[in-house]
Design an enzyme around this catalytic site. Sequence first.
Site, PDB file in Angstrom:
ATOM      1  N   ARG A 147      -2.624  -5.399  -3.549  1.00  0.00           N
ATOM      2  CA  ARG A 147      -2.429  -6.936  -3.548  1.00  0.00           C
ATOM      3  C   ARG A 147      -1.340  -7.241  -4.414  1.00  0.00           C
ATOM      4  O   ARG A 147      -1.537  -8.056  -5.303  1.00  0.00           O
ATOM      5  CB  ARG A 147      -3.659  -7.512  -3.948  1.00  0.00           C
ATOM      6  CG  ARG A 147      -4.538  -7.023  -3.051  1.00  0.00           C
ATOM      7  CD  ARG A 147      -5.793  -8.177  -3.016  1.00  0.00           C
ATOM      8  NE  ARG A 147      -6.486  -8.164  -1.727  1.00  0.00           N
ATOM      9  CZ  ARG A 147      -7.697  -9.052  -1.324  1.00  0.00           C
ATOM     10  NH1 ARG A 147      -8.018  -9.978  -2.303  1.00  0.00           N
ATOM     11  NH2 ARG A 147      -8.065  -9.106  -0.125  1.00  0.00           N
TER      12      ARG A 147
ATOM     13  N   GLN B 126       1.683  -8.900   1.022  1.00  0.00           N
ATOM     14  CA  GLN B 126       0.681 -10.040   1.436  1.00  0.00           C
ATOM     15  C   GLN B 126       0.522 -10.089   2.906  1.00  0.00           C
ATOM     16  O   GLN B 126      -0.437 -10.290   3.583  1.00  0.00           O
ATOM     17  CB  GLN B 126       0.935 -11.543   1.087  1.00  0.00           C
ATOM     18  CG  GLN B 126       0.469 -11.613  -0.548  1.00  0.00           C
ATOM     19  CD  GLN B 126       0.681 -13.090  -0.986  1.00  0.00           C
ATOM     20  OE1 GLN B 126       1.199 -13.873  -0.247  1.00  0.00           O
ATOM     21  NE2 GLN B 126       0.116 -13.391  -2.118  1.00  0.00           N
TER      22      GLN B 126
END
Lengths: 373, 373
Positions: A121, A126
């Site tokens: 993450r 993303q």
Amino acid sequence: MRIAVLKELASGETRVAATPETVKKFIGLGAELAVEKGAGETASIADADYAAAGASVGSRAEVLKGANIILAIQGPDPAGLKGFADGAWLAAGLNPFGERARVDAYAKLGLEALAMEFMPRITRAQSMDILSSQANLAGYKAVLMAANAYGRAFPMMMTAAGTVSAAKAFVMGVGVAGLQAIATARRLGAQVSATDVRAATKEQILSLGAKPIFVETVAGIEGEGAGGYATEMSDEYKAAQAELVSSHIAKQDIVITTALIPGRPAPRLISDAQLASMRSGSVIVDMAAESGGNVEGSVSGEAKKIHGVTVIGASNIAALMPADTSALFSRNLFNFLSAFWDKDAGKPVLDEEIGNAVRLTQGGKVVNERLLG
Amino acid sequence: MRIAVLKELASGETRVAATPETVKKFIGLGAELAVEKGAGETASIADADYAAAGASVGSRAEVLKGANIILAIQGPDPAGLKGFADGAWLAAGLNPFGERARVDAYAKLGLEALAMEFMPRITRAQSMDILSSQANLAGYKAVLMAANAYGRAFPMMMTAAGTVSAAKAFVMGVGVAGLQAIATARRLGAQVSATDVRAATKEQILSLGAKPIFVETVAGIEGEGAGGYATEMSDEYKAAQAELVSSHIAKQDIVITTALIPGRPAPRLISDAQLASMRSGSVIVDMAAESGGNVEGSVSGEAKKIHGVTVIGASNIAALMPADTSALFSRNLFNFLSAFWDKDAGKPVLDEEIGNAVRLTQGGKVVNERLLG
């Protein structure tokens, strides 16, 4: 560079790992695309649409023949995987903790298995994150499922026969799915509140116009683990949260639970006694039902009445809106592979940060740290 | 003055004609209330709730014994109606055109049958109008059914994996149900357009933020009949509308059809050829399916795939959200009876305008003009 797109064979799986849009983009990079017959059917994409985008369409054996990269939504049955090129990649949602035997089998087959749900993450990843993209739409759908099962309306309605009051909706767990659930319940006109174990979400809840419900007085409840996920909560927090929920939940018409801990059973957020405190006709959607459930008694894939409350144990919600979830999943795969595309080599070459995170198997062995423990 | 509330026995009927709220209000007027055991169960109202409100709860024979007014949602089977007082009233949605044999049977039983759907559309009767109150919630629910069946999201969503575009929704027929369908589809974030045979609805469509789609060039399409209902359309209009629909509908993801003509089959708004022009994965909810359907091939109570389009033939939508629809239906009945309540007589006494409109039978005979006509 030949990329094969498999038809999903798992029960209830309706998504597909490439769309005509991503097929065209991969071809634009110089790849050759082969799509299994009928792969897009349940996502409202015809074989002809893939062909029009430039892919060949054929049987599983035909599309796998000489494939360098295999794309799928869920990890395919290893028994059906034959004929691909040496060291071919398999990029999909491989459920590494839940399907460990398959991972071992992929290693034996000589595949380099890439688990898309292990995408770190970090900002640059993303656009490659299938968990976020699918959870976003699943959060929307969970609210629709609740609204559809609920015997009343969500919005306040002023009618000639009197006023219908707005539903009270409570979202437990404010990750990507929870945020979208809040936004959707608000759109539909419900009075929305939400809670999470991470205090940082309070601002987000407020920014969506919902009311944050937080245990403020108990120390040691901050749980934000590696990669932005919630870690497991302390016993003290659990007790305090249960108490908070007990008083708040008794006044709720709709509850959406979204709490997941990767690789572990989902935390229990609502007990049978708490269910009994709710008004008859209330509806709960347990988005963690597949991982053991946030709600006592919830069963994955079923809607049950418990103490007059409809408890919907959600199962693969993303597959219930396959056109959009397939589009985003496919873009995640394209964004991932294209970001590492080496023009000279004519194929993707992964870097360490992302490659080591997602790679489960290589050279006949399981190589991922999270699986090796 | 004894009022009996029946449990609905028709298949799929979940509503109830009185709630604890209206039970209390009737008792406040001096009436005695008797509710059939289990009447509220499917609307999440327990027998104990009725008892707490002051009603007696018993078998059908017990509650009917000596009843002066019988309340129901749908017309009950005449065979089960015994023991009520001479000239007792039966107030319910009696479907007078569709259930004519029952109306005759009510006359023979000596009942004064009052069809709530014959309530005139005049200002003072708005709060007694079951068609409006039920259609309002049905319009909301129809959009939820469409959204739930649709493989994509309604709102535009900006995600890290790219944008999901908003659904295009088209509402055909802008009565009470259509207006609420427009409002709900807008709430959920769809791009909404709508049409109707009455030009007066254009302003209403615009006021809800939707785009009016009207045949502007064809004369003689104004159809507003007695009581504010649409009358049947001219052939010229039908042709022009079909042409308009053919071009507009091919671009729509969601269509909600709501066109009804009282006592006649529903008008056909969408042909098989027009269905074939729609994108695969689109969804239509035909709210007129029970009256023959606005959509060619739609079947009441079923969801069918026709040319890749999911066509949902809605059946008694109001029964899918029984808690709210029961509350409003019950208030309609209370508003009706209480408006005519004669304190000295201790019972309601109807006036001519409303009484003659809703009364189907009296003195052993069918007396309503619309049925004798």
